[in-house]
Structure formats: structure tokens, C-alpha cells
Enzyme design. Structure first.
Site, PDB file in Angstrom:
ATOM      1  N   ASP A  67      77.807 -30.704-146.155  1.00  0.00           N
ATOM      2  CA  ASP A  67      77.571 -29.669-145.591  1.00  0.00           C
ATOM      3  C   ASP A  67      78.025 -28.194-146.231  1.00  0.00           C
ATOM      4  O   ASP A  67      77.934 -27.048-145.568  1.00  0.00           O
ATOM      5  CB  ASP A  67      78.351 -29.621-144.158  1.00  0.00           C
ATOM      6  CG  ASP A  67      79.863 -30.024-144.245  1.00  0.00           C
ATOM      7  OD1 ASP A  67      80.243 -30.620-145.094  1.00  0.00           O
ATOM      8  OD2 ASP A  67      80.659 -29.487-143.489  1.00  0.00           O
ATOM      9  N   HIS A 140      92.344 -32.104-148.422  1.00  0.00           N
ATOM     10  CA  HIS A 140      91.172 -32.644-147.633  1.00  0.00           C
ATOM     11  C   HIS A 140      90.467 -33.971-147.848  1.00  0.00           C
ATOM     12  O   HIS A 140      89.222 -34.073-147.804  1.00  0.00           O
ATOM     13  CB  HIS A 140      90.147 -31.404-147.636  1.00  0.00           C
ATOM     14  CG  HIS A 140      88.802 -31.372-146.887  1.00  0.00           C
ATOM     15  ND1 HIS A 140      88.784 -31.597-145.519  1.00  0.00           N
ATOM     16  CD2 HIS A 140      87.477 -31.699-147.130  1.00  0.00           C
ATOM     17  CE1 HIS A 140      87.670 -31.914-144.970  1.00  0.00           C
ATOM     18  NE2 HIS A 140      86.912 -31.827-145.890  1.00  0.00           N
ATOM     19  N   ASP A 211      87.737 -26.370-146.615  1.00  0.00           N
ATOM     20  CA  ASP A 211      88.282 -27.345-145.716  1.00  0.00           C
ATOM     21  C   ASP A 211      89.592 -27.825-146.041  1.00  0.00           C
ATOM     22  O   ASP A 211      89.795 -28.207-147.133  1.00  0.00           O
ATOM     23  CB  ASP A 211      87.322 -28.461-145.302  1.00  0.00           C
ATOM     24  CG  ASP A 211      85.737 -28.138-144.921  1.00  0.00           C
ATOM     25  OD1 ASP A 211      85.597 -27.088-144.851  1.00  0.00           O
ATOM     26  OD2 ASP A 211      85.079 -29.045-144.627  1.00  0.00           O
TER      27      ASP A 211
HETATM   28 ZN   LIG Z   1      82.941 -29.115-144.071  1.00  0.00          ZN
END
Ligand SMILES: [Zn+2]
Ligand SMILES: [Zn+2]
Lengths: 308, 308
Positions: A67, A140, A211
Site C-alpha cells: 500500500d 513496524h 507506519d
Molecule cells: Zn500501510
């Protein structure tokens, strides 16, 4: 300097939010646009804005999840197709170069411009006389990075009264004085710039994090930023999910912003499970922790003002 | 059977047309959706339709240019995220498997379902009792394929008058007669299905071609199709460009359709240089070559009717 949010969702695109991408537009400062992350259909989002892909000179990738990178091959091709012919710099963790090169090679895409890749490490990753970019690793699951973009301080404004009292009339000499610490006039007098200018204008500081779980070490890194872009994939009620998936909640993000004394906090990377109203309902509580916090939506823009 | 055009543009996305993708929906026939090509943001286009990614069971890729494959990694991830857990078959030329696997591996994407890859060759690439898919190589600089999807012929409808005259009353026996060439009744009489059913209902034939120069050899391949989807990147006036870039003009496409006696021609993969009005202006001339020709636009749907 202006931030334009091109994708503010998390994981998969929804009708409301695309996957991650954010443009830092610096038209006045350097006539360049820098992109942070490039999820699928970032180029499609760009079609709805005034951004020209050929003006994008640098792309910073926080981490290699789909993403955040699946829009790269298409954007790079279109930049070439739309007359982009200047070098593009891509800063990203290990894997980004291989992903891009594999996609372009297998699809037989030939670009009209070179790409320079720089694999991310902690510390200064770009610096010139006007701006410096630092990066720091977050938490992350895969290597995920945060960036701070720091503008150099600027010489304060010339003070006409002071100049007048020294017998200096407006003219090209003004620019010379501003450009040099000391200027010697034709009659031999020396002018110290500090004596005829107002206080230094502090450079802006912008923090854009990938993230991450909430992470104490970011506090020093982002301290005193004019604006912090922090993920808030989940709301506080779903803190367990946030922790399971290596993400932050809104409260966690805002607490970090408060401790780091950043001026404005913009929350992005929002799970599609929340409706706009769910998020708006959170704001009262969040504002008790940090008065200037907002959720961002696709195509929101945010002007970063100079102080002083 | 219904075709849904998800992307009808050429090379790069525009505000009007996305890059290539086309869904063949077969809800009544087999509760499956087959996708042909998957340019970037195909999954975003799907969000605007009733198509569920988990219903997509096969993806056919005509060729490896970016505008036909860059949407694969994202669509495959989202299919998994949205509860897709059945095997997906991907049929494509050499390079597609490596592209997908490289993107999924480097982005650490794990799918909940297996993918079976089949590298394209000419001839039958899929067949069961209801449907057969054949492929054929076109001419486009890189290996580019066309597909025909052929439905098996269906037994004609039972003729109630004939059945009545043989003393057969409506009941479960009707289904038995329809399912078998010969049925022996309890009293020993035999019923030949051909004697009590109307004429065979011919299966439908759908031809979907990838990017190509006009190519005589396609005529036999697509002959008598109910519908032909042919690229028409350029209009006839720009025939030089079409030839330079290994594409077809509208006139070239329609001439092939006429020679192959296809029923309906749908023109797609349209260059963004043409406005809608430019294309509409072409139709009068094109209809003189083939009366049922149309340009398609994103989200157009086309029902493929059975004959007889
Ligand atoms: Zn993400
Ligand atoms: Zn194409």
C-alpha cells in the site's frame, strides 16, 4: 511549502480513501515536489490535482508494504510519458530498488530519465544550503522509516530605519547586504548584516512518519516540528488491533506529538472500518491532549507557515 | 454473460479512461468472473461496480506492458484481504509470473489463496464441459495474445407437444430426457432426445484481443464471434502512428470484424488524444464497414445474448 494528501487510507483502497501517498509542494522555495510513499493509483489521484509528475524530483518510501509502493512503476512510466526528463531520486529501504527495476524490466518500460536510488539509513540522507532531510527507523515489523525535513534558518528582514540612519539608500546594495555577513561600502565604511536585519527567521520543520507502533525515540526526532504527519490506523478503543498489526492509535499518536511539542498534528493512514463521523467524534478527546490535531482526508492540503 | 469495461484507455490513465481491464461476468453460467488484463487501479475501478474480487477465478493477461499488468499486485492483495480464499488461475505470457511473484515477495505480501500460473501458448488453454478458451499470438513488438471464449452448444428446449403425443406427462422425467441422449421408460419405450427437443442452441463466442497491429490471421480465429473486443488506439487519420507503435486504427479493426463476420464490434484501448466527440464523429464511416460497431467507455457493460 504545502502538503497535499493523495492517499490517507490503510492497507487497501476504499471509495473514501486511497492507499498512502503525500506530496510536499515547494513551488516558491525550489520549484520541486517531493513525494512520500506511492501506493497504487497515486498517479490517478495526481490527475485530480495541479501536480505535474515531471516536477516530482524526489520520492521517499517509508517501507515496502504494497500500500506504500505499488503505485511506483505506473507513476514512473507516466512521468516519462509526460515529458519528465530530469533525474529522479528514490530514497527507500532495501527492496524498493529491486521492486521498481523488476517491474520496469519485466514490462519492458524504458524511461527518458535516470533514477538514482539511495537505500535508507538513519541520519542525514539529503542536504543542501536550503534544506536537510533526516531519517529514523520506526517499529513496524518490516523496516519502516520516518523523515524530518528541516529548512535552514533565514536571514531576518532588512530594517529600513537602521539602513537610513547609516545613510544607505534603497538600491542593489540592499541585496548585497542581505547576501553577505559584512559589506564594505565605496567610502570604506563596513556594514555588519546583523546590525541592519531583524531576527533570524527560523526554518520550518516537517515530520512525516511511516507506519509504526508508538515509539518513544521519535519524540526527540520530531521535536518542535511545525507539523507532524503521524499514522493513526486505529482509534483508542481498538488499541489491541493496533498493537497486533504494528500500528498506532489516534491517542498514542497525539501523545507523542504533545511530548515533542509539535505545533500541528495531522493523522492519516486511517482504517476503512471508521466512518467520517466516528473520527469526528474522537476529536474532542484528542484535542484535550493536543489542541491542534486533525484527521486528514484525500486531497486535503495544509500550508506550512513560517514563524516570526 | 456480460462484459464490463473497467479500463478502456491506452498507455497511461487519464481522467476519462483508465488503463486496460475488462471483466467477463458469468453469474448465471458458473458464478465466476474472469478478468482480462489488469492495469493499475483496476481494483479501484472495481470499487465503483458490483464486482467482488473473490468471485474472480481467472485472470488472462494479453501482454506484459505496464498498462496491462501494474494493477495485479494490488488486486491480488485486496482479493486476499476481502476474504478471497479460492485458487486463482493467471494465464499470461512469460514474465507475468515473475512480475507478480517479485512484487508480492518484495512487499512481503502473503495471500490466503494459491495462484496457479499458466504460460500462454497458442491453442486451447482452458476447457471444461461448458466452456473453452483458445489463445492466439498477435503482433505488438512483445508477445501479445488474443483470446476466444467459446461456450458449448446447448440442447434445445423440450417440445411439450411432442412429449404429450408420446404420452409423457410433465415431471422429473423431463430433466432425465434433457440430460440423456436416449431414455428408456418403465414400459420399455425409448425416447430419443433429438425427437422431443427443438434445435440446438449455439454456444456464444466472445473474442477479446490484446494490443496488436491489424493481423489477417485473427480473422479465422475470431470468425462468427457474437462480440469482438478489438483495440483501436488511433483513428484512421493517424494510421502512421498506429503502425509506428504497433497498434490498430478504428478502420483496420472494423474491417477485420467485417471479414470475420462477427456480430458486434466493441473498440477499446483508445488514445487519450481523442475527445469523445472526435470518436463519435468516426462512427458514421465505421458503420458503413460494419453496422454494429461502437466505442466503449469505462464502466460500459455489454450483455452477450444467446442466439435462437
Ligand atoms: Zn500501510
Ligand atoms: Zn496497451
Amino acid at each position: 511549502m504545502e502538503l497535499t494528501f493523495l492517499g490517507t487510507g490503510s492497507g487497501v483502497p476504499s471509495k473514501q480513501r486511497n492507499v498512502s501517498s503525500l506530496a510536499l509542494q515547494m513551488h516558491q522555495e525550489r520549484d520541486e515536489i517531493w513525494l512520500f510513499d506511492c501506493g497504487e493509483a497515486t498517479q490517478h489521484q495526481i490527475l485530480q490535482t495541479t501536480i505535474k509528475p515531471r516536477k516530482i524530483t524526489k520520492i521517499f518510501i517509508t517501507h515496502i508494504h504494497g500500500d506504500h509502493i505499488f503505485g511506483l512503476p505506473g507513476l514512473l512510466s507516466s512521468r516519462s510519458f509526460q515529458d519528465g526528463n530530469t533525474t529522479l531520486e528514490i530514497y527507500g529501504p532495501k527492496g524498493v530498488q529491486e521492486f521498481v527495476e523488476s517491474a520496469l524490466t519485466l514490462s519492458e518500460t524504458r524511461l527518458r530519465y535516470p533514477i538514482h536510488y539511495q537505500e535508507l539509513h538513519e541520519g542525514v540522507i539529503f542536504e543542501d544550503e536550503h534544506i536537510r532531510v533526516k531519517s529514523m527507523q520506526l517499529v513496524h515489523g518490516v523496516p519502516s522509516y520516518g523523515f524530518v525535513i528541516e529548512e535552514a534558518n533565514q536571514i531576518g528582514p532588512l530594517l529600513p530605519d537602521r539602513l537610513k540612519s547609516l545613510g544607505i539608500k534603497p538600491g542593489p546594495i540592499y541585496e548585497q547586504i542581505k547576501a553577505n555577513e559584512v559589506v564594505t561600502l565605496n567610502d570604506g565604511t563596513t556594514i555588519n548584516r546583523d546590525d541592519v536585519t531583524g531576527p533570524m527567521i527560523p526554518g520550518r520543520k516537517i515530520a512525516i512518519l511511516g507506519d509504526t507502533l508508538p515509539y518513544d525515540r521519535t519524540i526527540d526526532f520530531i521535536r518542535n516540528s511545525n507539523v507532524l504527519v503521524h499514522e493513526a490506523t486505529f482509534i483508542d478503543e481498538d488499541a489491541d488491533l493496533a498493537s497486533d498489526y504494528n500500528h498506532s492509535t489516534n491517542t498514542q499518536a497525539v501523545k507523542i506529538a504533545d511530548e515533542a511539542q509539535v505545533k500541528h498534528v495531522l493523522l492519516n493512514h486511517i482504517s476503512s472500518r471508521y466512518l467520517r463521523q466516528d473520527l469526528e467524534n474522537e476529536l474532542d478527546t484528542l484535542k484535550q491532549i493536543h489542541p491542534s490535531v486533525n484527521y486528514v482526508y484525500d486531497f486535503d492540503t495544509f500550508q506550512i507557515q513560517k514563524e516570526g
